[in-house]
Design a protein around this motif. Structure first.
Motif: not given
Length: 364
Positions: A188-189, A334-335, A342-345, A348-349
């Motif tokens: 994700e990073l 979240p990954e 649902d929690s990938n955002y 971004d945060r």
């Protein structure tokens, strides 16, 4: 070949052996996910645990080369109702049985996983041993030995990388502290162009800051956060110096670094269907979880931490933010490896937090 799963309370489950033929001892836990067994088996947070899958058919889509969360699985065993012998999927290149045999992980099938799950829910997570079945096995002696067995507490050291390594990108520089990192976090990073440096769990704050990070990621990992006090001290020194984002064990270590306490859950949260409410928005997310410990909400009084997310099943703390410094954490994953997205955002945060912090430093 028959196999026993013997629990420390004397309960014996007799089933069919698959995977590795060696015996194995570990903490018996259960996971309620319907799919994702490959990611679950390769999640380093399962280090030292024998995983029971509540979904009845496991292995039906086989194993592929893309969905591993670590190179060397750390789970101690797998318990299923039915293990599929002939998987069908266009990505499949081996069977579940072949993976377990190659990685030295024993499995047991054809047992009543519903009964086992109810037992764990009633008595809590329990020690167990997977061993060959037969008249030559003295069950009472196995139980006595199991009751006297002390499970290792160095799980983080077992699964953390031993040397730093880069995962290059052209964006924000993130130092990722590996307490037992799932590679989904790194993925994700990387999607967000981050220039990631993965470091061992025992890396000092001075070493981390010498890399000039825009932010520090505190990864997931196995075991009790109380067993790695040196990691807590490192986070204390990083707090306020650089934005922090913690996941799972990283969340618990962050809480302890800020003066909070943690405790062991009766049977943990493990599965891909756990509802969590974001208290700042009122939005409910379906999350992937794998943890046996939780942050004590009552012990947050007197700290500078605010609860941002809570579990709707039992009301436990699922997210925190620091009121003075750019730092936040979540207990869930979240990954989404495996599980809902649902929690990938939250990644971004984290990027936004690093960007805002850099601007503040420029104009300070």
């Amino acid at each position: 070949m028959e196999r026993y799963l013997i629990l420390e309370d004397g309960t014996v489950f007799e089933g069919t052996a698959f995977g590795s033929r060696k015996a194995s001892v570990g903490e018996v836990v259960f996971n309620t996910s319907m799919t994702g067994y490959q990611e679950i088996l390769s999640d380093p947070s399962y280090c030292g645990q024998i995983v029971t899958m509540t979904y009845p058919l496991i292995g039906n889509y086989g194993i592929n080369s893309d969905d591993f969360e670590s190179i060397i699985p750390a789970a101690k065993g797998l318990v299923v109702r039915e293990a599929a012998d002939f998987p069908s999927n266009f990505r499949c290149n081996s069977t579940l049985d072949e993976l377990l045999e190659t990685k030295g992980i024993p499995g047991i099938a054809e047992i009543d996983t519903r009964k086992l799950t109810r037992l764990i829910r009633s008595k809590g997570s329990i020690k167990g041993v997977l061993t060959a079945a037969g008249e030559e096995v003295d069950v009472s002696e196995v139980v006595r030995t199991l009751q006297q067995t002390v499970l290792p507490t160095d799980q983080v050291a077992q699964v953390s990388t031993t040397h730093p390594y880069p995962s290059p990108g052209r964006g924000k520089r993130v130092v990722l502290i590996d307490y037992g990192m799932k590679h989904g976090i790194l993925r994700e990073l990387n999607k967000r162009a981050c220039d990631v440096i993965v470091v061992p769990h025992h890396t000092s704050a001075n070493e981390i800051m010498a890399w000039g990070p825009d932010g520090v990621m505190l990864s997931n990992g196995p075991g009790d956060p109380k067993d790695v006090p040196q990691c807590v001290e490192t986070i204390k020194q990083l707090l306020g110096e650089v934005p922090l984002f913690g996941i799972c064990l990283g969340h618990q270590l962050f809480a302890r670094a800020c003066g909070a306490e943690t405790f062991k859950l009766k049977f943990g949260h493990r599965g891909g269907n756990h509802p969590v409410m974001d208290l700042t928005t009122g939005r409910v997310e379906i999350t992937s979880q794998n943890h046996g410990y939780s942050v004590d909400e009552e012990a947050l009084q007197g700290t500078r931490l605010k609860v941002t997310h809570t579990a709707l099943n039992d009301g436990t703390v699922e997210g925190l933010k620091h009121l003075d410094y750019p730092a936040f954490t979540v207990q869930y994953h979240p990954e989404s490896s495996p599980g809902p997205e649902d929690s990938n955002y939250l990644f971004d945060r984290f990027i936004e937090l690093m960007t805002a912090n850099r601007k503040e430093q420029q104009y300070a």
